[in-house]
Design a protein around this motif. Sequence first.
Motif, PDB file in Angstrom:
ATOM      1  N   SER B  32       0.845  -1.193   0.000  1.00 16.52           N
ATOM      2  CA  SER B  32       0.000   0.000   0.000  1.00 16.52           C
ATOM      3  C   SER B  32       0.875   1.236   0.000  1.00 16.52           C
ATOM      4  O   SER B  32       1.894   1.282   0.684  1.00 16.52           O
ATOM      5  CB  SER B  32      -0.896   0.025   1.242  1.00 16.52           C
ATOM      6  N   PHE B  34       0.955   5.688  -0.184  1.00 19.26           N
ATOM      7  CA  PHE B  34       0.159   6.856   0.158  1.00 19.26           C
ATOM      8  C   PHE B  34       0.964   8.131  -0.075  1.00 19.26           C
ATOM      9  O   PHE B  34       2.195   8.150   0.045  1.00 19.26           O
ATOM     10  CB  PHE B  34      -0.250   6.799   1.644  1.00 19.26           C
ATOM     11  N   TYR B  36       0.883  12.028   1.436  1.00 23.33           N
ATOM     12  CA  TYR B  36       0.359  12.958   2.412  1.00 23.33           C
ATOM     13  C   TYR B  36       0.887  14.350   2.103  1.00 23.33           C
ATOM     14  O   TYR B  36       2.044  14.516   1.711  1.00 23.33           O
ATOM     15  CB  TYR B  36       0.786  12.574   3.841  1.00 23.33           C
ATOM     16  N   LEU B  46      -3.846  13.040   4.311  1.00 28.68           N
ATOM     17  CA  LEU B  46      -3.826  12.096   3.207  1.00 28.68           C
ATOM     18  C   LEU B  46      -4.504  12.690   1.972  1.00 28.68           C
ATOM     19  O   LEU B  46      -5.624  13.193   2.053  1.00 28.68           O
ATOM     20  CB  LEU B  46      -4.544  10.806   3.602  1.00 28.68           C
ATOM     21  N   LEU B  88       4.701  13.999   1.569  1.00 28.45           N
ATOM     22  CA  LEU B  88       5.315  12.809   2.166  1.00 28.45           C
ATOM     23  C   LEU B  88       4.810  11.559   1.465  1.00 28.45           C
ATOM     24  O   LEU B  88       3.608  11.366   1.307  1.00 28.45           O
ATOM     25  CB  LEU B  88       4.964  12.705   3.652  1.00 28.45           C
TER      26      LEU B  88
END
Lengths: 112, 112
Positions: B32, B34, B36, B46, B88
């Motif tokens: 996974s 992501f 941010y 997020l 991030l």
Amino acid sequence: DGGITQSPKYLFRKEGQNVTLSCEQNLNHDAMYWYRQDPGQGLRLIYYSQIVNDFQKGDIAEGYSVSREKKESFPLTVTSAQKNPTAFYLCASSMPGQRKLFFGSGTQLSVL
Amino acid sequence: QKEVEQNSGPLSVPEGAIASLNCTYSDRGSQSFFWYRQYSGKSPELIMSIYSNGDKEDGRFTAQLNKASQYVSLLIRDSQPSDSATYLCAVNSLYNNNDMRFGAGTRLTVKP
């Protein structure tokens, strides 16, 4: 409104002192986390808890302690054993099985 | 080798341009991914998640994932000054679903 509340926003620690950072959530999330952020660095995991009365060490747990007596609360204590505590501390939570993290507004800890 | 690497920037683009942010990760089994966004002095928020190879679009944001090459990117179309922030990249640990690994972040500045 649901969310994560961290307090205080700013905290100062004297030499040899323990200080406690508060984290409260009303999202009904099971998992809660503490991260440390230093300038120019990514977030590093200190401790996490998946359920009440249980918590696990992250990568940089030394000098820190936590408790999880209630689902809503996950306080972090920075002990005198943590020699370099100056950082931005972030509390986060997530639902079981979901990896999306919801963050609190953070606490900036500095040493006097 | 850092687990999650990003160019620290700063990355500067003119308003209306496409901003391209890149991230590489070392754990080949990561599942996974992501992105941010973090404004100065604030907590991460997020903006995108991606789990399978290819592109995922959400408004002006597109996340791209290439697991074979172990990189994930974020494109911001029609960049606005309000997009100026640190971005991030976060990758979910293969060994612990509760452990998110963060990059140090890329600082983006969108100039009017």
